[in-house]
Scaffold this active site. Structure first.
Site, PDB file in Angstrom:
ATOM      1  N   HIS A 138     -80.137 -33.574  26.545  1.00 55.83           N
ATOM      2  CA  HIS A 138     -78.987 -32.818  26.280  1.00 55.83           C
ATOM      3  C   HIS A 138     -78.833 -31.541  27.368  1.00 55.83           C
ATOM      4  O   HIS A 138     -77.744 -30.846  27.133  1.00 55.83           O
ATOM      5  CB  HIS A 138     -79.125 -32.471  24.709  1.00 55.83           C
ATOM      6  CG  HIS A 138     -79.015 -33.720  23.822  1.00 55.83           C
ATOM      7  ND1 HIS A 138     -77.799 -33.968  23.430  1.00 55.83           N
ATOM      8  CD2 HIS A 138     -79.748 -34.500  23.579  1.00 55.83           C
ATOM      9  CE1 HIS A 138     -77.627 -35.184  22.597  1.00 55.83           C
ATOM     10  NE2 HIS A 138     -79.035 -35.564  22.852  1.00 55.83           N
ATOM     11  N   ARG A 174     -74.758 -20.342  20.320  1.00 61.52           N
ATOM     12  CA  ARG A 174     -76.018 -19.744  19.832  1.00 61.52           C
ATOM     13  C   ARG A 174     -76.486 -18.563  20.685  1.00 61.52           C
ATOM     14  O   ARG A 174     -76.219 -18.613  22.081  1.00 61.52           O
ATOM     15  CB  ARG A 174     -76.803 -21.078  20.140  1.00 61.52           C
ATOM     16  CG  ARG A 174     -77.506 -21.724  19.036  1.00 61.52           C
ATOM     17  CD  ARG A 174     -78.292 -22.952  19.134  1.00 61.52           C
ATOM     18  NE  ARG A 174     -78.333 -23.311  20.709  1.00 61.52           N
ATOM     19  CZ  ARG A 174     -79.120 -22.832  21.692  1.00 61.52           C
ATOM     20  NH1 ARG A 174     -79.933 -21.890  21.354  1.00 61.52           N
ATOM     21  NH2 ARG A 174     -79.121 -23.560  23.005  1.00 61.52           N
ATOM     22  N   ASP A 213     -75.108 -24.863  31.381  1.00 57.86           N
ATOM     23  CA  ASP A 213     -74.998 -25.617  29.880  1.00 57.86           C
ATOM     24  C   ASP A 213     -75.031 -27.090  30.396  1.00 57.86           C
ATOM     25  O   ASP A 213     -74.280 -27.538  31.197  1.00 57.86           O
ATOM     26  CB  ASP A 213     -73.495 -25.170  29.236  1.00 57.86           C
ATOM     27  CG  ASP A 213     -73.851 -25.034  27.911  1.00 57.86           C
ATOM     28  OD1 ASP A 213     -74.750 -25.943  27.315  1.00 57.86           O
ATOM     29  OD2 ASP A 213     -73.081 -24.351  27.068  1.00 57.86           O
ATOM     30  N   VAL A 226     -68.701 -26.574  22.427  1.00 55.31           N
ATOM     31  CA  VAL A 226     -67.637 -25.519  21.756  1.00 55.31           C
ATOM     32  C   VAL A 226     -66.199 -25.985  22.308  1.00 55.31           C
ATOM     33  O   VAL A 226     -65.280 -25.708  21.678  1.00 55.31           O
ATOM     34  CB  VAL A 226     -68.206 -24.220  21.855  1.00 55.31           C
ATOM     35  CG1 VAL A 226     -67.064 -23.063  21.536  1.00 55.31           C
ATOM     36  CG2 VAL A 226     -69.344 -24.102  20.902  1.00 55.31           C
TER      37      VAL A 226
HETATM   38  C1  GDG Z   1     -77.229 -28.450  23.570  1.00 58.23           C
HETATM   39  C2  GDG Z   1     -76.905 -28.388  24.980  1.00 58.23           C
HETATM   40  C3  GDG Z   1     -75.032 -29.757  24.759  1.00 58.23           C
HETATM   41  C4  GDG Z   1     -71.461 -23.083  16.616  1.00 58.23           C
HETATM   42  N1  GDG Z   1     -71.383 -22.036  15.765  1.00 58.23           N
HETATM   43  C5  GDG Z   1     -71.376 -22.596  14.509  1.00 58.23           C
HETATM   44  C6  GDG Z   1     -71.238 -23.708  14.871  1.00 58.23           C
HETATM   45  N2  GDG Z   1     -71.554 -24.181  15.827  1.00 58.23           N
HETATM   46  C7  GDG Z   1     -71.767 -25.561  16.356  1.00 58.23           C
HETATM   47  C8  GDG Z   1     -70.435 -25.931  17.417  1.00 58.23           C
HETATM   48  C9  GDG Z   1     -71.217 -26.853  18.362  1.00 58.23           C
HETATM   49  C10 GDG Z   1     -72.898 -26.292  18.253  1.00 58.23           C
HETATM   50  O1  GDG Z   1     -72.729 -25.558  17.489  1.00 58.23           O
HETATM   51  C11 GDG Z   1     -72.891 -25.944  19.755  1.00 58.23           C
HETATM   52  O2  GDG Z   1     -73.280 -26.829  20.823  1.00 58.23           O
HETATM   53  P1  GDG Z   1     -73.331 -26.491  22.236  1.00 58.23           P
HETATM   54  O3  GDG Z   1     -72.979 -28.048  23.109  1.00 58.23           O
HETATM   55  O4  GDG Z   1     -72.025 -25.679  22.474  1.00 58.23           O
HETATM   56  O5  GDG Z   1     -74.523 -25.949  22.761  1.00 58.23           O
HETATM   57  P2  GDG Z   1     -75.966 -26.203  22.203  1.00 58.23           P
HETATM   58  O6  GDG Z   1     -76.731 -25.909  20.830  1.00 58.23           O
HETATM   59  O7  GDG Z   1     -77.140 -25.276  23.197  1.00 58.23           O
HETATM   60  O8  GDG Z   1     -76.551 -27.743  22.544  1.00 58.23           O
HETATM   61  C12 GDG Z   1     -75.455 -28.352  25.284  1.00 58.23           C
HETATM   62  C13 GDG Z   1     -75.523 -29.958  23.343  1.00 58.23           C
HETATM   63  O9  GDG Z   1     -76.962 -29.972  23.163  1.00 58.23           O
HETATM   64  C14 GDG Z   1     -75.070 -31.456  23.018  1.00 58.23           C
HETATM   65  O10 GDG Z   1     -75.602 -32.356  23.892  1.00 58.23           O
HETATM   66  O11 GDG Z   1     -73.648 -29.712  24.999  1.00 58.23           O
HETATM   67  O12 GDG Z   1     -75.302 -28.061  26.689  1.00 58.23           O
HETATM   68  O13 GDG Z   1     -77.488 -26.960  25.272  1.00 58.23           O
HETATM   69  O14 GDG Z   1     -71.094 -28.141  17.633  1.00 58.23           O
HETATM   70  O15 GDG Z   1     -69.667 -26.230  16.440  1.00 58.23           O
HETATM   71  N3  GDG Z   1     -71.116 -24.679  13.542  1.00 58.23           N
HETATM   72  C15 GDG Z   1     -70.737 -24.131  12.355  1.00 58.23           C
HETATM   73  N4  GDG Z   1     -70.698 -22.804  12.477  1.00 58.23           N
HETATM   74  C16 GDG Z   1     -70.812 -22.024  13.341  1.00 58.23           C
HETATM   75  O16 GDG Z   1     -70.618 -20.781  13.176  1.00 58.23           O
HETATM   76  N5  GDG Z   1     -70.504 -25.024  11.403  1.00 58.23           N
END
Ligand code: GDG
Length: 724
Positions: free
Chosen positions: A164, A272, A371, A376
């Protein structure tokens, strides 16, 4: 019936300790939703760490039972495991390395040992549940060793891996002391997926350079199978976000929050807590915007949600302090009684409120420094029910490869980000709608369910391709059949290629001489049958290496032959005119001078440009250049340019091993014919073989031969069996 097992470091639930009892909180993350369509079916199951330490055996038993009902199985980790494997090796070595933050990398052998130990714990937990034909889909960088650990115990299982986070350039991977083990670990899988093409090409290059396994069109050629590497950009549950944004609950929040910020333009950032997300840089860019555009004061504010994460790791603690400081500074400098520039929340929000933030914001500012994908930005686009809004997206996020209608920025170019925000604030509504609608179309189509489907279909495809190749495998049954047929034969002949067939490759071709084991095999075989070593090697080397053996030899692809009855004398098998050599040699020499490590080998009928010792990558590049250079000249001289294993050879087209083998068999009646070889030059031999011959290609490439065999070691086993 075979089942599918999903494996990730964290289960899609969180285990919480409350009032002496354990509670499970389901995760609403994108991955959990997407894979829900798999693990909730039939006998399938999800295996992972529940996110908390549990030492009491009774409590463990209780948790196992409860999770069983949710179709999950826990891997329990000790406090030490969590510190050394998760916070340590995963988050202080791999995470910074894979996101190009080499300054944060920790090289701690104890952390590495814990990483191996915990991967083994996962392996043991899976083996308790897995059957030999199950499909196992492993997720992410915490479990890089797991595919190979499983492969060793379940050689026929279907194993897939998806990463990921980004996969960095070889230059970074080589810094990790345990790089080889890590890459070999992943290569236990049949299918390896990344978010982007860049990640996949970095991975292929690192595997080639560090493990020596070569690849072609996304397929790695491992010793006993092919492995497919591909890019699968992950989507979101589009409908869930689109529906939620329209829901009454979310719209009530939109109104409520809207009253508090009145008619200000809103910039939204959600991450995050992580240094890869570029949070301080983003605050600084916003600060610069306010410095340069006084007219925006009181009219624009930023909603900044930072979700707590890894706060026990030192670099994350420092990052949190830095963000607090920067937010404090900007707010204390610009705030008025009715305007705060940055609304900063260090916590997570319930889904309905998150959806409201997405829906009501005018601009999403998603500017990670690195990333893997970033979900998001996709969630923001899906939540724009009236298609207005602007997405500003970092080029360093995997998502930027798909969302070309966003305003793309380099997060390190602060002025560029400032200008992007300014332009976004004044973007005409029609343009906003055009851009958002186009991105929505694509996100709708490639949602997370489609991602899962495409990945699983590809896995099926790879397995079928592997089956095609191994259907011709020389297994125990085939070996017995060949042995029986050999035993019965009165007049048998064996055509054996040398390099890659009877022995392995060596960086110095002259050092690949026959060892004692091989000499013994050849000697014993030659007492039972006619043995022909048929090679591209020059006659002197071959003659020296097999001196005194009662065998026939064909050298230089059929230019020379030495029959066993003519001890010591080589005969010219094909007339060769070599007036062309001087011109071609001059060109090859020019490429030798430009390419340290390359050299020319002159054979009677050919010239060979070797690049096995050249820096990897450069050798290929120069070989391609030389190839196109020679192609034109070759036509004039009626020559053929051929690509071999780290060599480029130019020769007369009518001289080949097939022609030589045919000439060798002429006039004799054989009741057993066997030909073994490992590259394209041996394909000519295979083509020339009579119908009832056994022809075997070493390795798993497509071939004219009737069979494939794993490696030269198995060839030796087969030959030993014939003599036993
Ligand atoms: C890894 C990789 C890759 C955030 N704040 C809240 C909340 N979130 C949820 C978002 C989104 C998720 O968290 C964050 O996902 P990302 O993809 O932006 O980032 P990582 O956690 O670093 O994920 C990344 C991912 O894996 C998938 O393969 O895209 O590059 O680093 O879904 O909605 N959810 C809630 N409240 C919040 O305050 N409910």
């Amino acid at each position: 019936m075979s089942k599918t097992i999903i494996v990730s470091n964290r289960l899609p639930i969180s285990l919480r300790h409350r009032n002496g009892r354990f509670e499970f909180k389901p995760s609403a993350g994108g991955l959990a939703t997407g894979l829900g369509s798999i693990y909730k079916e039939g006998e399938n199951i999800w295996i992972g760490w529940p996110g908390n330490t549990v030492d009491d055996p009774e409590q463990r038993a209780e948790i196992i039972l409860e999770l069983h009902d949710l179709k999950m199985a826990p891997v329990f980790l000790s406090k030490e495991d969590v510190e050394e494997f998760y916070e340590g090796f995963s988050n202080e070595t791999l995470w910074p390395a894979f996101h190009y933050f080499t300054q944060y990398m920790v090289y701690n052998p104890e952390h590495w040992e814990a990483y191996v130990r915990v991967n083994q714990k996962f392996c043991d937990a899976i083996l308790k549940k897995a059957g030999p034909d199950d499909t196992i889909w492993i997720h992410d960088y915490q479990l890089l060793l797991l595919p190979q650990m499983l492969r060793e115990v379940l050689p026929n299982a279907t194993i897939a891996f998806f990463q990921h986070i980004p996969f960095p350039s070889y230059e970074i991977i080589r810094m990790i002391p345990w790089r080889k083990e890590l890459l070999e670990g992943v290569c236990g899988a049949d299918l390896i997926g990344f978010h982007t093409y860049d990640d996949m090409r970095h991975f292929l290059s690192a595997v080639g350079r560090i493990t020596g396994l070569s690849n072609e069109s996304g397929y790695i050629q491992a010793e006993n199978r092919i492995i497919n590497v591909d890019s699968f950009p992950m989507g979101i549950d589009y409908d869930k976000f689109a529906k939620q944004a329209k829901s009454k609950k979310t719209q009530r929040f939109v109104q409520e929050f809207g009253k508090q910020v009145e008619d200000q333009k809103l910039l939204l950032t959600i991450d995050r807590l992580d240094y890869s997300k570029g949070i301080p840089q983003r605050i600084q860019a916003f600060n610069q915007l306010l410095e340069q555009h006084k007219e925006l004061h009181g009219k624009v504010s930023m909603i900044m949600i930072v979700v707590p994460s890894r706060d026990k790791v030192q670099s994350y603690k420092e990052l949190k302090e830095e963000i607090d400081l920067l937010v404090g500074r900007i707010n204390s400098e610009y705030s008025t009684l009715n305007w705060v520039p940055v609304h900063y929340f260090y916590r997570s929000f319930p889904f309905e409120e998150l959806s409201a933030f997405y829906n009501m914001s005018d601009i999403a500012l998603v500017t990670p420094l690195r990333d893997g994908m970033n979900l998001v930005c996709k969630e923001f686009v899906a939540s724009k029910t009236d298609q207005t809004g602007v997405l500003i997206l970092s080029e360093m996020a995997g998502a930027s490869k798909e969302l070309q209608d966003a305003i793309l920025v380099n997060p390190n170019d602060r002025q560029g980000v400032v200008d992007a925000i300014f332009n976004a604030l004044s973007m005409p509504q029609a343009e906003q709608i055009a851009r958002i609608s186009s991105m929505q179309e694509s996100l709708k189509k490639y949602d997370v369910f489609q991602w899962v489907k495409v990945f699983m279909d590809r896995l099926d495809h790879v397995k079928r391709k592997q089956e095609d190749l191994t259907s011709k495998d020389v297994d125990a049954k085939v070996m017995n059949e060949i042995q029986a047929s050999f035993k019965k034969a009165k007049n048998a002949v064996l055509f054996l290629d040398y390099d890659g067939t009877l022995t392995g490759f060596h960086s110095d071709p002259q050092k690949a001489y026959p060892d004692e084991e091989l000499k013994k095999i050849v000697k014993e075989l030659s007492e039972l049958a006619q043995v022909v070593v048929i090679s591209g090697r020059d006659k002197d080397t071959l003659g020296k290496w097999f001196e005194g053996q009662a065998i026939d030899m064909i050298a230089e692809h059929g230019v020379w032959v030495k029959k066993k009855e003519n001890q010591g004398d080589w005969e010219l098998y094909a007339e060769v005119e070599d007036g062309w050599k001087e011109d071609i040699r001059q060109i090859m020499e020019y490429y030798v001078l430009r390419t340290p490590g390359a050299f020319i080998e002159e054979k009677h009928h050919s010239l060979v440009w070797h690049y096995r010792k050249v820096e990897s990558g450069l050798g290929d590049l120069r070989m391609r250049e030389l190839f196109s250079h020679l192609k034109y000249m070759a036509r004039g001289y009626n020559l053929q340019v051929l690509e071999g294993n780290m060599v480029l050879e130019i020769k007369r087209p009518d001289i080949n091993k097939g022609r030589a083998a045919t000439a060798m068999m002429k006039g004799s009646e054989y009741d057993f014919v066997l030909a073994i070889g490992d590259d394209w030059t041996d394909e000519d031999t295979f083509k020339a073989m009579p119908k009832n011959a056994y022809s075997i290609r070493v390795g798993y490439a497509y071939t004219q031969a009737n069979y494939n065999i794993k490696s030269f070691r198995q060839v030796r086993q087969l030959l030993q069996k014939l003599t036993s």
